[in-house]
Design a protein around this motif. Structure first.
Motif, PDB file in Angstrom:
ATOM      1  N   MET A 216       0.730  -0.919   0.014  1.00  0.00           N
ATOM      2  CA  MET A 216      -0.058  -0.082   0.779  1.00  0.00           C
ATOM      3  C   MET A 216       0.931   1.533  -0.265  1.00  0.00           C
ATOM      4  SD  MET A 216      -3.181  -0.541  -0.128  1.00  0.00           S
ATOM      5  CE  MET A 216      -3.628   1.023  -0.006  1.00  0.00           C
ATOM      6  N   PHE A 217       2.328   1.625   0.029  1.00  0.00           N
ATOM      7  CA  PHE A 217       3.081   2.265   0.445  1.00  0.00           C
ATOM      8  C   PHE A 217       2.926   2.784  -1.011  1.00  0.00           C
ATOM      9  CE2 PHE A 217       7.053   4.312  -0.374  1.00  0.00           C
ATOM     10  CZ  PHE A 217       7.725   5.055   0.577  1.00  0.00           C
ATOM     11  N   TYR A 218       2.519   2.089  -2.456  1.00  0.00           N
ATOM     12  CA  TYR A 218       2.991   1.917  -3.601  1.00  0.00           C
ATOM     13  C   TYR A 218       1.251   2.150  -4.588  1.00  0.00           C
ATOM     14  CZ  TYR A 218       7.680   0.374  -3.050  1.00  0.00           C
ATOM     15  OH  TYR A 218       9.061   1.038  -2.908  1.00  0.00           O
ATOM     16  N   ALA A 219       0.479   2.608  -3.296  1.00  0.00           N
ATOM     17  CA  ALA A 219      -0.943   2.724  -4.053  1.00  0.00           C
ATOM     18  C   ALA A 219      -0.963   4.339  -4.445  1.00  0.00           C
ATOM     19  CB  ALA A 219      -2.230   2.654  -2.920  1.00  0.00           C
ATOM     20  N   LYS A 220      -1.704   4.542  -5.230  1.00  0.00           N
ATOM     21  CA  LYS A 220      -1.732   5.613  -6.427  1.00  0.00           C
ATOM     22  C   LYS A 220      -2.922   6.262  -6.597  1.00  0.00           C
ATOM     23  CE  LYS A 220      -0.120   8.259 -10.515  1.00  0.00           C
ATOM     24  NZ  LYS A 220       0.872   8.028 -11.738  1.00  0.00           N
ATOM     25  N   GLU A 221      -3.568   5.652  -6.936  1.00  0.00           N
ATOM     26  CA  GLU A 221      -5.150   6.497  -7.461  1.00  0.00           C
ATOM     27  C   GLU A 221      -6.008   4.799  -7.029  1.00  0.00           C
ATOM     28  OE1 GLU A 221      -5.365   7.386 -11.331  1.00  0.00           O
ATOM     29  OE2 GLU A 221      -3.832   8.342 -11.285  1.00  0.00           O
ATOM     30  N   ILE A 222      -7.093   5.640  -6.894  1.00  0.00           N
ATOM     31  CA  ILE A 222      -8.300   4.397  -6.490  1.00  0.00           C
ATOM     32  C   ILE A 222      -9.636   4.462  -7.681  1.00  0.00           C
ATOM     33  CG2 ILE A 222      -9.260   5.605  -4.370  1.00  0.00           C
ATOM     34  CD1 ILE A 222     -10.522   2.735  -3.217  1.00  0.00           C
ATOM     35  N   SER A 223     -10.353   3.967  -8.233  1.00  0.00           N
ATOM     36  CA  SER A 223     -11.332   3.825  -9.160  1.00  0.00           C
ATOM     37  C   SER A 223     -12.156   2.974  -9.252  1.00  0.00           C
ATOM     38  CB  SER A 223     -10.742   4.371 -10.708  1.00  0.00           C
ATOM     39  OG  SER A 223     -10.217   3.375 -10.719  1.00  0.00           O
ATOM     40  N   ASN A 239       3.265   1.665 -13.839  1.00  0.00           N
ATOM     41  CA  ASN A 239       1.695   1.108 -13.576  1.00  0.00           C
ATOM     42  C   ASN A 239       0.950   0.421 -13.537  1.00  0.00           C
ATOM     43  OD1 ASN A 239       2.778   3.666 -12.505  1.00  0.00           O
ATOM     44  ND2 ASN A 239       1.171   5.149 -13.230  1.00  0.00           N
ATOM     45  N   VAL A 240       0.273  -0.267 -12.179  1.00  0.00           N
ATOM     46  CA  VAL A 240      -0.639  -1.347 -12.798  1.00  0.00           C
ATOM     47  C   VAL A 240      -1.770  -1.702 -11.951  1.00  0.00           C
ATOM     48  CG1 VAL A 240      -0.734  -3.664 -12.508  1.00  0.00           C
ATOM     49  CG2 VAL A 240       1.785  -2.758 -12.447  1.00  0.00           C
ATOM     50  N   GLU A 241      -3.552  -1.606 -12.573  1.00  0.00           N
ATOM     51  CA  GLU A 241      -4.285  -1.701 -11.920  1.00  0.00           C
ATOM     52  C   GLU A 241      -4.820  -3.054 -11.214  1.00  0.00           C
ATOM     53  OE1 GLU A 241      -6.826  -0.371 -15.096  1.00  0.00           O
ATOM     54  OE2 GLU A 241      -6.791   1.342 -14.463  1.00  0.00           O
ATOM     55  N   ILE A 242      -4.760  -2.786 -10.275  1.00  0.00           N
ATOM     56  CA  ILE A 242      -4.967  -4.074  -9.418  1.00  0.00           C
ATOM     57  C   ILE A 242      -6.326  -4.420  -8.396  1.00  0.00           C
ATOM     58  CG2 ILE A 242      -4.241  -5.366  -7.390  1.00  0.00           C
ATOM     59  CD1 ILE A 242      -1.799  -5.290  -9.089  1.00  0.00           C
ATOM     60  N   PRO A 243      -7.263  -5.405  -9.202  1.00  0.00           N
ATOM     61  CA  PRO A 243      -8.705  -5.471  -8.494  1.00  0.00           C
ATOM     62  C   PRO A 243      -8.728  -5.734  -7.075  1.00  0.00           C
ATOM     63  CG  PRO A 243      -8.412  -7.387  -9.266  1.00  0.00           C
ATOM     64  CD  PRO A 243      -6.466  -6.825  -9.715  1.00  0.00           C
ATOM     65  N   VAL A 244      -9.848  -4.577  -6.756  1.00  0.00           N
ATOM     66  CA  VAL A 244      -9.963  -4.267  -4.811  1.00  0.00           C
ATOM     67  C   VAL A 244     -11.521  -5.416  -4.903  1.00  0.00           C
ATOM     68  CG1 VAL A 244     -10.695  -3.811  -2.780  1.00  0.00           C
ATOM     69  CG2 VAL A 244      -8.737  -2.688  -4.275  1.00  0.00           C
ATOM     70  N   SER A 245     -10.713  -6.721  -4.476  1.00  0.00           N
ATOM     71  CA  SER A 245     -12.667  -7.343  -5.084  1.00  0.00           C
ATOM     72  C   SER A 245     -13.157  -6.778  -3.304  1.00  0.00           C
ATOM     73  CB  SER A 245     -12.601  -8.246  -3.529  1.00  0.00           C
ATOM     74  OG  SER A 245     -12.337  -8.643  -2.771  1.00  0.00           O
ATOM     75  N   ARG A 246     -14.858  -7.021  -3.758  1.00  0.00           N
ATOM     76  CA  ARG A 246     -16.340  -6.390  -3.209  1.00  0.00           C
ATOM     77  C   ARG A 246     -15.966  -6.243  -1.188  1.00  0.00           C
ATOM     78  NH1 ARG A 246     -22.137  -7.612  -4.670  1.00  0.00           N
ATOM     79  NH2 ARG A 246     -21.009  -9.146  -5.633  1.00  0.00           N
ATOM     80  N   ALA A 247     -15.491  -8.140  -1.158  1.00  0.00           N
ATOM     81  CA  ALA A 247     -14.879  -8.252   0.082  1.00  0.00           C
ATOM     82  C   ALA A 247     -14.228  -7.676   0.656  1.00  0.00           C
ATOM     83  CB  ALA A 247     -14.803  -9.533   0.887  1.00  0.00           C
ATOM     84  N   MET A 248     -12.944  -7.218   0.542  1.00  0.00           N
ATOM     85  CA  MET A 248     -12.134  -6.276   1.142  1.00  0.00           C
ATOM     86  C   MET A 248     -12.424  -4.724   0.994  1.00  0.00           C
ATOM     87  SD  MET A 248     -10.826  -8.834   1.863  1.00  0.00           S
ATOM     88  CE  MET A 248      -9.002  -8.254   2.432  1.00  0.00           C
ATOM     89  N   ILE A 249     -13.189  -4.418   0.156  1.00  0.00           N
ATOM     90  CA  ILE A 249     -13.213  -2.946   0.175  1.00  0.00           C
ATOM     91  C   ILE A 249     -13.119  -1.938   1.377  1.00  0.00           C
ATOM     92  CG2 ILE A 249     -15.259  -1.036  -0.355  1.00  0.00           C
ATOM     93  CD1 ILE A 249     -14.941  -2.657  -3.237  1.00  0.00           C
ATOM     94  N   THR A 250     -14.109  -2.978   2.691  1.00  0.00           N
ATOM     95  CA  THR A 250     -14.330  -2.246   4.089  1.00  0.00           C
ATOM     96  C   THR A 250     -12.986  -1.734   4.226  1.00  0.00           C
ATOM     97  OG1 THR A 250     -14.627  -4.613   4.563  1.00  0.00           O
ATOM     98  CG2 THR A 250     -16.361  -2.861   4.430  1.00  0.00           C
ATOM     99  N   LYS A 251     -12.353  -2.893   4.047  1.00  0.00           N
ATOM    100  CA  LYS A 251     -10.755  -3.194   4.751  1.00  0.00           C
ATOM    101  C   LYS A 251     -10.034  -2.055   4.340  1.00  0.00           C
ATOM    102  CE  LYS A 251     -10.978  -7.837   6.410  1.00  0.00           C
ATOM    103  NZ  LYS A 251     -10.269  -9.037   6.267  1.00  0.00           N
ATOM    104  N   LEU A 252      -9.847  -1.487   3.614  1.00  0.00           N
ATOM    105  CA  LEU A 252      -9.264  -0.490   2.598  1.00  0.00           C
ATOM    106  C   LEU A 252      -9.237   1.041   3.933  1.00  0.00           C
ATOM    107  CD1 LEU A 252     -10.063  -0.175  -0.866  1.00  0.00           C
ATOM    108  CD2 LEU A 252      -7.962  -0.349   0.070  1.00  0.00           C
ATOM    109  N   SER A 253      -9.550   0.980   5.121  1.00  0.00           N
ATOM    110  CA  SER A 253      -9.886   1.992   5.921  1.00  0.00           C
ATOM    111  C   SER A 253      -8.730   2.245   6.924  1.00  0.00           C
ATOM    112  CB  SER A 253     -11.199   2.480   6.576  1.00  0.00           C
ATOM    113  OG  SER A 253     -11.408   1.209   7.203  1.00  0.00           O
TER     114      SER A 253
END
Length: 258
Positions: A216-223, A239-253
């Motif tokens: 996450m140190f290299y996270a640049k954008e979220i869309s 630069n690479v786009e990596i999927p975040v699954s619906r189940a993991m969205i709440t843990k982004l905080s």
């Protein structure tokens, strides 16, 4: 040392069964006290003014003022209550954290889900609720770093030693695990993805999808992404786009302050 005071809790949800279930769970917790139960946003706002709760569990969709509207109103207060959203909808996570919610619980929930929320609040707001965690921590001997600083990864018959900070992301594909570093180099890894995850510091590395771990140190954008998930753009030589699954969205905080 002062003892932990009870958290005054207000519940706002138009589903009576949900309110009853949440009330029952919180009544069994020794540090929470339910002071009010409301069934629409306007009633909740008035009761928050009256009872001054420490913690508010909010539904997203309610008659009158919605949970999001209420949370955005409360965050303008000088000392707003802590907000936790409890909802059946997993596509409001970003808006919820933009409204300064501390957590986002999906229905149906159980007692363990709510207990995790309470533990998180106690940890984050220890001073506010009179828990002298600093004193407890100062009594403990320093712990050695439990996570390796460097890893052996492979390119053909060559073994490369890679510092953990240089890992951009790792992923599983066709029963193999690959690691890409910040300079764009790609390696194979002899560990399965779960084993690699266990050896990486969870404060920095996020299992955002069953097939991906990102630094996450290299996270640049979220869309917005596919199927109501999200995409993380990782900065680096490539630069690479990596999927975040619906189940993991709440843990982004845990990693991003929305």
């Amino acid at each position: 040392m002062e003892l932990l005071k009870k958290l005054k809790v207000l519940i706002a949800d138009d589903e009576y069964a949900i309110c009853d279930a949440l009330t029952d769970i919180l009544k069994k917790n020794p540090v929470t006290e339910v002071v009010s139960v409301c069934h629409d946003g306007d009633e909740a706002l008035e009761n928050i003014k009256v009872f001054n709760p420490d913690l508010v569990f909010l539904d997203i969709r309610m008659p009158g003022m919605t949970g999001l509207e209420l949370a955005n109103t409360l965050k303008e207060w000088e000392e707003p209550p802590i907000i936790v959203f409890v909802t059946a909808f997993d596509d409001y996570a970003i808006q919820a954290f933009e409204a300064d919610a501390i957590d986002y619980v999906l229905k149906p929930f159980d007692a363990n889900d709510i207990e995790k929320v309470i533990r998180k609040i106690k940890k984050l707001f220890s001073k506010r609720f009179n828990i002298d965690l600093a004193e407890k921590l100062s009594m403990q001997p320093p712990q050695p770093n439990q996570f390796p600083l460097q890893f052996c990864f492979y390119q053909g018959d060559k073994t490369h030693i890679v510092h953990y900070q240089d890992i951009q992301f790792a992923y599983a594909e066709n029963r193999e695990v690959f690691v890409q570093t910040i300079d764009g180099e790609k390696y194979t890894c002899k560990l399965i993805l779960q084993e690699l995850e266990d050896k990486l510091d969870p404060n920095q590395f996020f299992r955002c999808h069953r097939s991906y771990i990102v630094n996450m140190f290299y996270a640049k954008e979220i869309s917005p992404g596919f199927n109501r998930g999200y995409l993380l753009t990782m900065k680096g030589t490539k630069n690479v786009e990596i999927p975040v699954s619906r189940a993991m969205i709440t843990k982004l905080s845990r990693y991003i302050c929305f």
